[in-house]
Design a protein around this motif. Structure first.
Motif, PDB file in Angstrom:
ATOM      1  N   LEU A 170       0.827  -1.212   0.000  1.00 29.72           N
ATOM      2  CA  LEU A 170       0.000   0.000   0.000  1.00 29.72           C
ATOM      3  C   LEU A 170       0.858   1.257   0.000  1.00 29.72           C
ATOM      4  O   LEU A 170       0.583   2.204  -0.751  1.00 29.72           O
ATOM      5  CB  LEU A 170      -0.933   0.008   1.214  1.00 29.72           C
ATOM      6  N   GLY A 171       1.892   1.271   0.819  1.00 26.78           N
ATOM      7  CA  GLY A 171       2.781   2.427   0.872  1.00 26.78           C
ATOM      8  C   GLY A 171       3.496   2.661  -0.445  1.00 26.78           C
ATOM      9  O   GLY A 171       3.616   3.789  -0.921  1.00 26.78           O
ATOM     10  N   SER A 172       3.954   1.582  -1.065  1.00 27.92           N
ATOM     11  CA  SER A 172       4.627   1.696  -2.351  1.00 27.92           C
ATOM     12  C   SER A 172       3.677   2.197  -3.423  1.00 27.92           C
ATOM     13  O   SER A 172       4.058   2.996  -4.279  1.00 27.92           O
ATOM     14  CB  SER A 172       5.211   0.340  -2.749  1.00 27.92           C
ATOM     15  N   PHE A 173       2.447   1.736  -3.381  1.00 25.10           N
ATOM     16  CA  PHE A 173       1.433   2.161  -4.354  1.00 25.10           C
ATOM     17  C   PHE A 173       1.187   3.667  -4.240  1.00 25.10           C
ATOM     18  O   PHE A 173       1.159   4.377  -5.239  1.00 25.10           O
ATOM     19  CB  PHE A 173       0.133   1.384  -4.107  1.00 25.10           C
ATOM     20  N   VAL A 174       1.038   4.155  -3.018  1.00 22.99           N
ATOM     21  CA  VAL A 174       0.789   5.581  -2.795  1.00 22.99           C
ATOM     22  C   VAL A 174       2.029   6.409  -3.142  1.00 22.99           C
ATOM     23  O   VAL A 174       1.942   7.427  -3.834  1.00 22.99           O
ATOM     24  CB  VAL A 174       0.350   5.837  -1.335  1.00 22.99           C
ATOM     25  N   LEU A 175       3.197   5.966  -2.662  1.00 31.41           N
ATOM     26  CA  LEU A 175       4.422   6.715  -2.908  1.00 31.41           C
ATOM     27  C   LEU A 175       4.786   6.784  -4.387  1.00 31.41           C
ATOM     28  O   LEU A 175       5.357   7.772  -4.851  1.00 31.41           O
ATOM     29  CB  LEU A 175       5.588   6.112  -2.119  1.00 31.41           C
ATOM     30  N   HIS A 176       4.449   5.741  -5.140  1.00 25.79           N
ATOM     31  CA  HIS A 176       4.759   5.717  -6.574  1.00 25.79           C
ATOM     32  C   HIS A 176       4.095   6.888  -7.291  1.00 25.79           C
ATOM     33  O   HIS A 176       4.695   7.500  -8.178  1.00 25.79           O
ATOM     34  CB  HIS A 176       4.309   4.393  -7.190  1.00 25.79           C
ATOM     35  N   TYR A 177       2.887   7.218  -6.912  1.00 26.99           N
ATOM     36  CA  TYR A 177       2.177   8.316  -7.559  1.00 26.99           C
ATOM     37  C   TYR A 177       2.607   9.685  -7.031  1.00 26.99           C
ATOM     38  O   TYR A 177       2.183  10.705  -7.554  1.00 26.99           O
ATOM     39  CB  TYR A 177       0.673   8.112  -7.436  1.00 26.99           C
ATOM     40  N   MET A 178       3.465   9.698  -6.035  1.00 29.42           N
ATOM     41  CA  MET A 178       4.058  10.944  -5.526  1.00 29.42           C
ATOM     42  C   MET A 178       5.518  11.044  -5.979  1.00 29.42           C
ATOM     43  O   MET A 178       6.278  11.843  -5.456  1.00 29.42           O
ATOM     44  CB  MET A 178       3.960  10.973  -4.000  1.00 29.42           C
ATOM     45  N   ASN A 179       5.917  10.187  -6.946  1.00 25.04           N
ATOM     46  CA  ASN A 179       7.279  10.119  -7.486  1.00 25.04           C
ATOM     47  C   ASN A 179       8.322   9.829  -6.415  1.00 25.04           C
ATOM     48  O   ASN A 179       9.421  10.381  -6.424  1.00 25.04           O
ATOM     49  CB  ASN A 179       7.637  11.401  -8.247  1.00 25.04           C
ATOM     50  N   MET A 180       7.963   8.956  -5.472  1.00 24.81           N
ATOM     51  CA  MET A 180       8.893   8.478  -4.442  1.00 24.81           C
ATOM     52  C   MET A 180       8.763   6.959  -4.382  1.00 24.81           C
ATOM     53  O   MET A 180       7.886   6.387  -5.014  1.00 24.81           O
ATOM     54  CB  MET A 180       8.553   9.087  -3.085  1.00 24.81           C
ATOM     55  N   GLU A 181       9.647   6.328  -3.626  1.00 29.27           N
ATOM     56  CA  GLU A 181       9.597   4.873  -3.507  1.00 29.27           C
ATOM     57  C   GLU A 181      10.369   4.433  -2.275  1.00 29.27           C
ATOM     58  O   GLU A 181      11.316   5.098  -1.861  1.00 29.27           O
ATOM     59  CB  GLU A 181      10.209   4.229  -4.756  1.00 29.27           C
ATOM     60  N   PHE A 182       9.947   3.314  -1.686  1.00 28.09           N
ATOM     61  CA  PHE A 182      10.728   2.680  -0.630  1.00 28.09           C
ATOM     62  C   PHE A 182      12.014   2.141  -1.261  1.00 28.09           C
ATOM     63  O   PHE A 182      11.971   1.564  -2.344  1.00 28.09           O
ATOM     64  CB  PHE A 182       9.967   1.516   0.002  1.00 28.09           C
ATOM     65  N   LYS A 183      13.134   2.289  -0.576  1.00 31.99           N
ATOM     66  CA  LYS A 183      14.389   1.772  -1.122  1.00 31.99           C
ATOM     67  C   LYS A 183      14.333   0.261  -1.304  1.00 31.99           C
ATOM     68  O   LYS A 183      14.928  -0.282  -2.224  1.00 31.99           O
ATOM     69  CB  LYS A 183      15.564   2.142  -0.225  1.00 31.99           C
ATOM     70  N   LEU A 184      13.616  -0.402  -0.441  1.00 29.31           N
ATOM     71  CA  LEU A 184      13.493  -1.854  -0.514  1.00 29.31           C
ATOM     72  C   LEU A 184      12.761  -2.305  -1.782  1.00 29.31           C
ATOM     73  O   LEU A 184      13.014  -3.379  -2.304  1.00 29.31           O
ATOM     74  CB  LEU A 184      12.756  -2.365   0.732  1.00 29.31           C
ATOM     75  N   LEU A 185      11.871  -1.477  -2.292  1.00 29.57           N
ATOM     76  CA  LEU A 185      11.044  -1.858  -3.437  1.00 29.57           C
ATOM     77  C   LEU A 185      11.338  -1.043  -4.694  1.00 29.57           C
ATOM     78  O   LEU A 185      10.498  -0.943  -5.586  1.00 29.57           O
ATOM     79  CB  LEU A 185       9.563  -1.716  -3.076  1.00 29.57           C
ATOM     80  N   MET A 186      12.515  -0.488  -4.810  1.00 30.39           N
ATOM     81  CA  MET A 186      12.858   0.304  -5.994  1.00 30.39           C
ATOM     82  C   MET A 186      12.942  -0.555  -7.250  1.00 30.39           C
ATOM     83  O   MET A 186      12.787  -0.059  -8.351  1.00 30.39           O
ATOM     84  CB  MET A 186      14.173   1.033  -5.779  1.00 30.39           C
ATOM     85  N   TRP A 187      13.151  -1.837  -7.100  1.00 35.37           N
ATOM     86  CA  TRP A 187      13.336  -2.734  -8.228  1.00 35.37           C
ATOM     87  C   TRP A 187      12.045  -3.048  -8.975  1.00 35.37           C
ATOM     88  O   TRP A 187      12.096  -3.543 -10.099  1.00 35.37           O
ATOM     89  CB  TRP A 187      13.965  -4.038  -7.742  1.00 35.37           C
ATOM     90  N   VAL A 188      10.886  -2.768  -8.401  1.00 34.61           N
ATOM     91  CA  VAL A 188       9.639  -3.226  -9.013  1.00 34.61           C
ATOM     92  C   VAL A 188       9.329  -2.547 -10.340  1.00 34.61           C
ATOM     93  O   VAL A 188       8.584  -3.098 -11.148  1.00 34.61           O
ATOM     94  CB  VAL A 188       8.423  -3.102  -8.065  1.00 34.61           C
ATOM     95  N   ASP A 189       9.898  -1.391 -10.610  1.00 29.29           N
ATOM     96  CA  ASP A 189       9.637  -0.708 -11.872  1.00 29.29           C
ATOM     97  C   ASP A 189      10.690  -0.984 -12.942  1.00 29.29           C
ATOM     98  O   ASP A 189      10.670  -0.359 -14.002  1.00 29.29           O
ATOM     99  CB  ASP A 189       9.523   0.799 -11.636  1.00 29.29           C
ATOM    100  N   ASN A 190      11.592  -1.923 -12.702  1.00 30.19           N
ATOM    101  CA  ASN A 190      12.621  -2.247 -13.697  1.00 30.19           C
ATOM    102  C   ASN A 190      12.031  -2.788 -14.991  1.00 30.19           C
ATOM    103  O   ASN A 190      12.632  -2.644 -16.045  1.00 30.19           O
ATOM    104  CB  ASN A 190      13.620  -3.260 -13.141  1.00 30.19           C
ATOM    105  N   TRP A 191      10.884  -3.431 -14.937  1.00 30.73           N
ATOM    106  CA  TRP A 191      10.278  -4.045 -16.113  1.00 30.73           C
ATOM    107  C   TRP A 191       9.143  -3.207 -16.678  1.00 30.73           C
ATOM    108  O   TRP A 191       8.372  -3.683 -17.488  1.00 30.73           O
ATOM    109  CB  TRP A 191       9.775  -5.440 -15.774  1.00 30.73           C
TER     110      TRP A 191
END
Length: 67
Positions: A13-34
């Motif tokens: 949930l946090g990653s979903f919200v942060l993604h639309y604010m142009n931020m990301e958890f460092k732990l989940l930065m890899w999810v947009d590689n593809w």
């Protein structure tokens, strides 16, 4: 199982919200590689699987006999 599910749910949930604010958890930065579509699918998957694990863990916790 409940704590892992809760963590996955919170991170998804946090990653979903942060993604639309142009931020990301460092732990989940890899999810947009593809690409953004796969990244969104991974986030939704984290939310769904985390919610299921939390729900099942909560149910087992309540069903377990108190010792």
């Amino acid at each position: 199982m409940k704590s892992i599910g809760g963590l996955m749910l919170l991170l998804g949930l946090g990653s979903f919200v942060l993604h639309y604010m142009n931020m990301e958890f460092k732990l989940l930065m890899w999810v947009d590689n593809w690409g953004p579509t796969v990244g969104t699918a991974i986030r939704v998957g984290l939310i769904v699987v985390g919610g299921l694990l939390w729900f099942v863990g909560n149910k087992r916790e309540k069903a377990a006999p108190a010792t």
